[in-house]
Design a protein around this motif. Structure first.
Motif, short mmCIF file in Angstrom:
data_model
loop_
_atom_site.label_atom_id
_atom_site.label_comp_id
_atom_site.label_asym_id
_atom_site.label_seq_id
_atom_site.Cartn_x
_atom_site.Cartn_y
_atom_site.Cartn_z
N GLY A 161 0.82 -1.21 0.00
CA GLY A 161 0.00 0.00 0.00
C GLY A 161 0.85 1.26 0.00
N MET A 162 1.89 1.29 0.84
CA MET A 162 2.77 2.47 0.84
C MET A 162 3.50 2.58 -0.50
SD MET A 162 2.22 4.16 3.39
CE MET A 162 3.25 5.45 2.77
N HIS A 163 3.85 1.42 -1.05
CA HIS A 163 4.50 1.43 -2.37
C HIS A 163 3.54 1.99 -3.42
CE1 HIS A 163 5.68 -0.50 -6.22
NE2 HIS A 163 6.86 -0.05 -5.85
N ALA A 164 2.27 1.52 -3.36
CA ALA A 164 1.29 2.00 -4.34
C ALA A 164 1.04 3.50 -4.15
CB ALA A 164 -0.02 1.22 -4.20
N LEU A 165 1.01 3.95 -2.88
CA LEU A 165 0.82 5.38 -2.65
C LEU A 165 1.94 6.20 -3.29
CD1 LEU A 165 -0.70 7.71 -1.24
CD2 LEU A 165 0.75 7.32 0.75
N HIS A 166 3.17 5.68 -3.15
CA HIS A 166 4.29 6.37 -3.79
C HIS A 166 4.11 6.40 -5.31
CE1 HIS A 166 6.31 6.28 0.06
NE2 HIS A 166 7.24 7.06 -0.44
N MET A 167 3.58 5.31 -5.85
CA MET A 167 3.38 5.30 -7.30
C MET A 167 2.29 6.28 -7.71
SD MET A 167 4.05 1.55 -8.68
CE MET A 167 3.88 2.26 -10.27
N ILE A 168 1.22 6.38 -6.90
CA ILE A 168 0.14 7.32 -7.24
C ILE A 168 0.69 8.74 -7.22
CG2 ILE A 168 -2.04 8.27 -6.41
CD1 ILE A 168 -2.67 5.37 -5.42
N ILE A 169 1.48 9.06 -6.18
CA ILE A 169 2.10 10.39 -6.13
C ILE A 169 2.98 10.59 -7.37
CG2 ILE A 169 3.78 11.81 -4.88
CD1 ILE A 169 2.73 10.43 -2.29
N GLY A 170 3.75 9.53 -7.73
CA GLY A 170 4.62 9.61 -8.90
C GLY A 170 3.84 9.85 -10.18
N ILE A 171 2.68 9.20 -10.31
CA ILE A 171 1.90 9.35 -11.54
C ILE A 171 1.33 10.77 -11.63
CG2 ILE A 171 -0.26 8.59 -12.63
CD1 ILE A 171 0.57 5.72 -11.78
N VAL A 172 0.91 11.31 -10.48
CA VAL A 172 0.44 12.71 -10.50
C VAL A 172 1.57 13.63 -10.96
CG1 VAL A 172 -0.36 14.61 -9.05
CG2 VAL A 172 -1.31 12.33 -8.73
N LEU A 173 2.77 13.41 -10.40
CA LEU A 173 3.91 14.23 -10.81
C LEU A 173 4.23 14.03 -12.28
CD1 LEU A 173 6.27 13.78 -7.73
CD2 LEU A 173 5.00 15.83 -8.37
N LEU A 174 4.10 12.78 -12.76
CA LEU A 174 4.39 12.48 -14.17
C LEU A 174 3.45 13.27 -15.08
CD1 LEU A 174 5.14 8.67 -14.40
CD2 LEU A 174 6.46 10.48 -15.47
N CYS A 175 2.17 13.36 -14.71
CA CYS A 175 1.22 14.12 -15.55
C CYS A 175 1.66 15.57 -15.63
CB CYS A 175 -0.20 14.02 -14.96
SG CYS A 175 -0.88 12.36 -15.06
N TRP A 176 2.06 16.12 -14.49
CA TRP A 176 2.50 17.52 -14.46
C TRP A 176 3.77 17.69 -15.29
CZ3 TRP A 176 6.74 19.38 -11.17
CH2 TRP A 176 6.85 20.76 -11.18
N LEU A 177 4.71 16.74 -15.16
CA LEU A 177 5.96 16.83 -15.93
C LEU A 177 5.70 16.67 -17.42
CD1 LEU A 177 8.45 14.82 -13.69
CD2 LEU A 177 8.48 17.26 -14.14
N THR A 178 4.76 15.78 -17.79
CA THR A 178 4.43 15.60 -19.21
C THR A 178 3.89 16.90 -19.79
OG1 THR A 178 3.84 13.33 -18.65
CG2 THR A 178 3.22 14.11 -20.84
N TYR A 179 3.00 17.56 -19.03
CA TYR A 179 2.47 18.84 -19.48
C TYR A 179 3.59 19.86 -19.68
CZ TYR A 179 0.51 23.51 -18.87
OH TYR A 179 0.23 24.84 -19.00
N ARG A 180 4.49 19.93 -18.71
CA ARG A 180 5.60 20.89 -18.83
C ARG A 180 6.55 20.52 -19.95
NH1 ARG A 180 8.61 22.38 -13.50
NH2 ARG A 180 9.56 23.82 -14.97
N ALA A 181 6.79 19.22 -20.14
CA ALA A 181 7.67 18.78 -21.23
C ALA A 181 7.05 19.16 -22.57
CB ALA A 181 7.89 17.27 -21.15
N HIS A 182 5.72 18.97 -22.66
CA HIS A 182 5.02 19.32 -23.89
C HIS A 182 5.15 20.83 -24.17
CE1 HIS A 182 2.07 19.18 -27.06
NE2 HIS A 182 1.38 20.12 -26.46
N ARG A 183 5.17 21.62 -23.08
CA ARG A 183 5.30 23.07 -23.22
C ARG A 183 6.71 23.45 -23.63
NH1 ARG A 183 3.41 26.02 -17.86
NH2 ARG A 183 5.61 25.68 -17.36
N GLY A 184 7.65 22.49 -23.52
CA GLY A 184 9.02 22.77 -23.95
C GLY A 184 9.95 23.21 -22.83
N ASP A 185 9.51 23.00 -21.57
CA ASP A 185 10.33 23.45 -20.43
C ASP A 185 11.66 22.71 -20.34
OD1 ASP A 185 8.31 25.10 -19.87
OD2 ASP A 185 7.91 24.36 -17.84
#
Lengths: 254, 111
Positions: free
Chosen positions: A191-215
């Motif tokens: 469960g703690m591992h999955a929670l870390h992954m959920i946090i990671g996936i949220v961060l990944l969405c944000w990073l994908t958006y920023r990467a798409h913006r060209g940051d």
């Protein structure tokens, strides 16, 4: 002539990097760092310090597992054999794949290929979600079998395994209750591992958006690189969870 | 490096040039990790006695080390970062050992 002055006063910031101050501030080189390399090194160092606290956090859970497995060995063996090796192995492969594409994403950012970076980040996210999907399926099975610790926990499969077609030694009722300790640790750790992954996936969405913006396509790779460290760390935790929870009890030996 | 005149070497004392790990390296590491996942699953079905957990943990440690060295770039980092990573795992082992000695010695001779 300039050289002589600089060599005599190497610590004088103004002379050592005077040229730098004519630049606009770059995200990969904030004004309080001497060079880009220094900023990068500081960032990596800080990220690793954070990961060390994570090692200690998960380390406590791993230690509990070690101790309770020794105390209630028989209960841990039969409870552990309830887990599905095919699902666990598939999830391991998926997570390794996710880490592989994250590593490729760091490479894409370094060589400034924006399209590839976005693609790799999306694949990383999809594989992460696939892992969580399989994990959900495993949790759901435990829910249906009443193997969630608590008031509704059902020990019948452990007290009378042959009635359920399970090839295990039956446990005495008091030891059978201790399977709850295994499942508590199983849910706490995965469960703690999955929670870390959920946090990671949220961060990944944000990073994908920023990467798409060209940051991250013009030399500023620190967020991708440091997130990569986090994501690989979560992988490593699973690399230990999989053998400890799923594998090591198939032939109890002693 | 060379764009700065830094005779006393205060800016980058370790000459830690930034190293970009190639996709080929990542592919090799990826393949190795998958192969060892297969090996660890296979080993679980062979009766090795008390060595089942030992083998499983040894393989897990090996996989973790190559993830740390290559995916996490520690092999190409400065000594500061290498020391930080090493110190973290070392401290963890010290804590486990000390806690274990406590638990083992409490019931000494009673098992």
């Amino acid at each position: 002539m300039d050289n002589a002055i600089v060599a005599t006063h190497p610590h004088t910031h103004e002379t050592a990097v005077a040229v730098e101050h004519e630049h606009a501030a770059l995200p990969q080189h904030r004004h309080h760092f001497e060079t880009e390399q220094q900023q990068r090194e500081a960032g990596t160092f800080g990220m690793w310090l954070f990961l060390l606290t994570e090692i200690m956090f998960f380390g406590g859970l791993f230690f509990s597992y070690l101790l309770y497995r020794n105390w209630y060995h028989d209960a841990f063996v039969v409870a552990s054999n309830q887990l599905s090796i095919p699902l666990g192995a598939t999830n391991t492969a998926i997570l390794i794949g996710s880490g592989f594409f994250m590593a490729l994403g760091v490479w894409a950012a370094e060589v400034r290929k924006k399209g590839l970076l976005v693609l790799f980040l999306i694949i990383t996210t999809v594989l992460g979600l696939a892992f969580l999907g399989i994990k959900y399926d495993e949790y759901h099975e435990k829910w249906e079998k009443h193997h969630i610790p608590g008031a509704h926990f059902d020990v019948s499969e452990f007290v009378n395994p042959h009635a359920y077609g399970i090839n295990e030694q039956p446990l005495a009722p008091d030891m059978a209750q201790k399977t709850q300790v295994f499942f508590s640790l199983y849910f706490a750790m995965t469960g703690m591992h999955a929670l870390h992954m959920i946090i990671g996936i949220v961060l990944l969405c944000w990073l994908t958006y920023r990467a798409h913006r060209g940051d991250f396509s013009s030399g500023y790779v620190a967020p991708i690189e440091n997130f990569g460290l986090y994501w690989h760390f979560v992988d490593i935790v699973w690399l230990f969870l999989f053998p400890l929870l799923y594998l090591i009890n198939r032939h109890p030996g002693s | 490096m060379s764009e700065y005149h830094d005779a006393a070497n205060v800016v980058n004392p370790e000459h830690a040039d930034h190293h970009i790990v190639t996709p080929l390296t990542y592919c090799i590491v990826f393949g190795t990790l998958l192969v060892f996942t297969g090996i660890t699953v296979g080993a679980a079905f062979i009766d090795l006695g008390i060595f089942n957990p030992v083998v499983a943990l040894a393989i897990a440690c090996f996989k973790a080390v190559i993830v740390i060295l290559f995916f996490m770039h520690v092999k190409y980092q400065s000594k500061l970062v290498k020391m930080t990573v090493g110190a973290g795992f070392f401290t963890f082992l010290v804590l486990v050992t000390m806690t274990l000695t406590d638990y083992m010695s409490r019931a000494w001779g009673l098992w």
